[in-house]
Design a protein around this motif. Structure first.
Motif, PDB file in Angstrom:
ATOM      1  N   LEU A   5       1.133   2.922  16.053  1.00 53.39           N
ATOM      2  CA  LEU A   5       2.376   3.846  15.208  1.00 53.39           C
ATOM      3  C   LEU A   5       2.240   5.282  15.231  1.00 53.39           C
ATOM      4  O   LEU A   5       3.343   5.991  15.550  1.00 53.39           O
ATOM      5  N   HIS A  51       1.223  -1.243   0.417  1.00 59.81           N
ATOM      6  CA  HIS A  51      -0.497  -0.078  -0.542  1.00 59.81           C
ATOM      7  C   HIS A  51       1.115   1.033  -0.011  1.00 59.81           C
ATOM      8  O   HIS A  51       2.235   1.353   0.393  1.00 59.81           O
ATOM      9  N   GLN A 103       3.189  10.029   2.134  1.00 55.55           N
ATOM     10  CA  GLN A 103       3.523   9.857   3.962  1.00 55.55           C
ATOM     11  C   GLN A 103       4.714   8.449   3.899  1.00 55.55           C
ATOM     12  O   GLN A 103       6.049   8.110   4.291  1.00 55.55           O
ATOM     13  N   HIS A 104       3.977   7.139   3.387  1.00 55.79           N
ATOM     14  CA  HIS A 104       4.596   5.953   3.529  1.00 55.79           C
ATOM     15  C   HIS A 104       4.100   4.903   3.152  1.00 55.79           C
ATOM     16  O   HIS A 104       2.938   4.817   2.399  1.00 55.79           O
ATOM     17  N   GLN A 153       3.226  -5.665  11.710  1.00 54.74           N
ATOM     18  CA  GLN A 153       3.571  -4.282  10.647  1.00 54.74           C
ATOM     19  C   GLN A 153       4.994  -3.728  11.433  1.00 54.74           C
ATOM     20  O   GLN A 153       4.574  -4.182  12.768  1.00 54.74           O
ATOM     21  N   GLN A 185       1.993  13.991  13.778  1.00 57.25           N
ATOM     22  CA  GLN A 185       2.611  13.061  12.393  1.00 57.25           C
ATOM     23  C   GLN A 185       2.681  13.951  11.238  1.00 57.25           C
ATOM     24  O   GLN A 185       2.972  13.909  10.160  1.00 57.25           O
ATOM     25  N   THR A 212       0.498   5.147   1.259  1.00 57.02           N
ATOM     26  CA  THR A 212      -0.042   6.205   2.241  1.00 57.02           C
ATOM     27  C   THR A 212       0.212   7.642   2.094  1.00 57.02           C
ATOM     28  O   THR A 212       1.202   7.607   1.728  1.00 57.02           O
ATOM     29  N   GLU A 262       7.081   0.753   5.979  1.00 57.81           N
ATOM     30  CA  GLU A 262       6.574  -0.221   6.218  1.00 57.81           C
ATOM     31  C   GLU A 262       6.369  -1.707   5.640  1.00 57.81           C
ATOM     32  O   GLU A 262       6.818  -2.009   4.959  1.00 57.81           O
TER      33      GLU A 262
HETATM   34  O1  ENO Z   1      -1.289   1.942   8.889  1.00 58.44           O
HETATM   35  C1  ENO Z   1      -1.000   1.771   8.240  1.00 58.44           C
HETATM   36  O2  ENO Z   1      -0.254   1.271   7.226  1.00 58.44           O
HETATM   37  C2  ENO Z   1      -1.253   3.279   7.893  1.00 58.44           C
HETATM   38  O3  ENO Z   1      -1.505   3.388   6.107  1.00 58.44           O
HETATM   39  C3  ENO Z   1      -2.770   4.364   8.323  1.00 58.44           C
HETATM   40  C4  ENO Z   1      -1.824   5.283   8.437  1.00 58.44           C
HETATM   41  C5  ENO Z   1      -1.561   6.229   7.750  1.00 58.44           C
HETATM   42  C6  ENO Z   1      -0.785   7.300   8.787  1.00 58.44           C
HETATM   43  C7  ENO Z   1      -0.586   7.452   9.619  1.00 58.44           C
HETATM   44  O4  ENO Z   1       0.391   8.286   9.744  1.00 58.44           O
HETATM   45  C8  ENO Z   1      -0.622   6.413   9.658  1.00 58.44           C
HETATM   46  C9  ENO Z   1      -1.492   5.477  10.189  1.00 58.44           C
END
Ligand code: ENO
Length: 394
Positions: free
Chosen positions: A382, A174, A266-267, A349, A252, A176, A364
């Motif tokens: 997280l 995924h 973001q990730h 995770q 964050q 994000t 991640e």
């Molecule tokens: O858990 C995940 O991998 C996500 O994508 C959900 C998520 C989204 C934004 C954040 O700042 C923290 C967790």
């Protein structure tokens, strides 16, 4: 219009002059350099692990590289002031038709359909800007291409150390996005309308109309998600849109917006088939991960939940891995084949520290044991771990 987009073909990262990341990705994450393109001003390096490919774009000279609009092949120049993941490339069957439809829907084409060829054959691609921050999408047809990566790139001979190092990464799970306040719904609508993605409910508690709202304990966040039209819930790549709902603007998601200079990726979740071995191997290579608060493992029934899933709570705590079981009844809601697995579904995770010098992009690892969603407890853990880290940085 239902577009036939599948898993991302690559995710493109851009670095400002004098910053590199390709070596780090190769040395610590053990991504294998597969192809390179170099001009006097830029280097583009494709690195692969499983089917996950990062295209790392580095600048070899100061100043804007975009004096030539095609300095970066298969991408556009986001003119980064800092490291940023700004392009996701999807394979499509009919680039011309796809781009035409996008234009008729009001989308702006940054690179019109273009054909490139070399000895391995030919590809067609176009680049479209998304409605989220600096994110663009390359749409690529490489069905007529036999080479190792793409025309314009030189193949790099595979080093023998690419396997057997304990790092099991199979694909992008995924991506994000951090959206501006009030922008997550518009992003969701755009990807449904223009790219044919389907809605994906993150969690049984999610209301389809509102999205998944995480409140309480200092968390104020709205999450909405989609999955690509092709691929099963367990195998397609998902897009997650996060938006801050917090009133004080110090969390964050807001920090990402501030430090990144606007919305963006973001990730990226990398799917692994063995998170314990992979995390250990990456830690040994020097990758730093967020450690969840110790209470994560001791709070109400977590150790039992972990043992019930057949995992060892001490080992997960030692490595910082989070585990979440899918609540009963969740399967039907997401349309998973109910006969698939009689045993309990869960996922694990772990999240790296930010990759660049700012508190922006991170990676991640996600190990899905039948569970297609995202655990609420894990998102909270997280969130907490990132907040602690950010407070320590101040
Ligand atoms: O858990 C995940 O991998 C996500 O994508 C959900 C998520 C989204 C934004 C954040 O700042 C923290 C967790």
């Amino acid at each position: 219009m239902a577009a036939s987009l599948s898993r991302p073909c690559f995710i493109s990262l851009h670095l400002p002059y004098r910053q590199g990341w390709a070596q780090h990705l190769a040395n610590t994450f053990r991504f294998q350099p597969v192809a390179v393109r170099e001009t006097p001003r830029v280097r583009q390096l494709a690195l692969r692990r499983g089917s996950a490919v990062f295209l790392v774009n580095e600048r070899l000279a100061p100043g804007s590289a975009s004096t030539s609009s095609r300095e970066f092949l298969y991408d556009v120049d986001p003119q980064p002031a800092l490291g940023t993941a700004s392009n996701v490339c999807f394979e499509v069957d009919d680039v011309l038709g796809f781009c035409k439809r996008l234009q008729s829907q009001g989308c702006s084409l940054l690179v019109p359909p273009t054909e490139l060829r070399d000895d391995g054959g030919s590809v067609t691609y176009g680049v479209v800007s998304s409605v989220v921050g600096n994110i663009s999408h390359t749409l690529l047809d490489r069905s007529r291409y036999q080479g190792p990566f793409l025309p314009g790139f030189q193949p790099i001979q595979r080093a023998p150390s690419a396997t057997g190092d304990g790092i099991e990464i199979t694909h992008f799970d995924h991506i994000t996005y951090v959206c501006p306040r009030g922008g997550a719904r518009a992003a969701l609508d755009w990807y449904q309308r223009c790219f044919g993605f389907h809605r994906f409910l993150l969690n049984p508690q999610e209301s389809p109309a509102e999205g998944y709202v995480l409140g309480g304990q200092g968390v104020g966040m709205l999450l909405l998600a989609l999955q690509s039209a092709q691929g099963t819930p367990a195998h397609g790549c998902k897009l997650v849109f996060a938006e801050s709902l917090s009133r004080d603007g110090t969390n964050q998601v807001d920090t990402f917006l501030e430090q990144h200079g606007g919305a963006g990726i973001q990730h990226v979740g990398l799917c692994t088939t063995d998170i314990v071995t992979t995390t250990r191997a990456l830690q040994q290579q020097g990758v730093r991960f967020f450690t969840p608060p110790a209470t994560y493992y001791s709070q109400g029934g977590k150790a039992e939940e972990i043992r019930g899933a057949g995992q060892d709570p001490h080992m997960l705590a030692e490595l910082g891995i989070l585990l979440d079981t899918t609540p009963p009844g969740d399967k039907g809601r997401r349309g998973t084949d109910a006969t698939e697995s009689p045993s309990q579904e869960y996922l694990m995770q772990i999240f790296t520290h930010p990759i660049f010098s700012e508190e922006t992009f991170f990676l991640e690892l996600i190990d899905r044991r039948g569970a297609p969603g995202f655990g609420e407890g894990n998102i909270r853990a997280l969130w907490k771990a990132v907040q602690v880290y950010m407070d320590q940085q101040q």
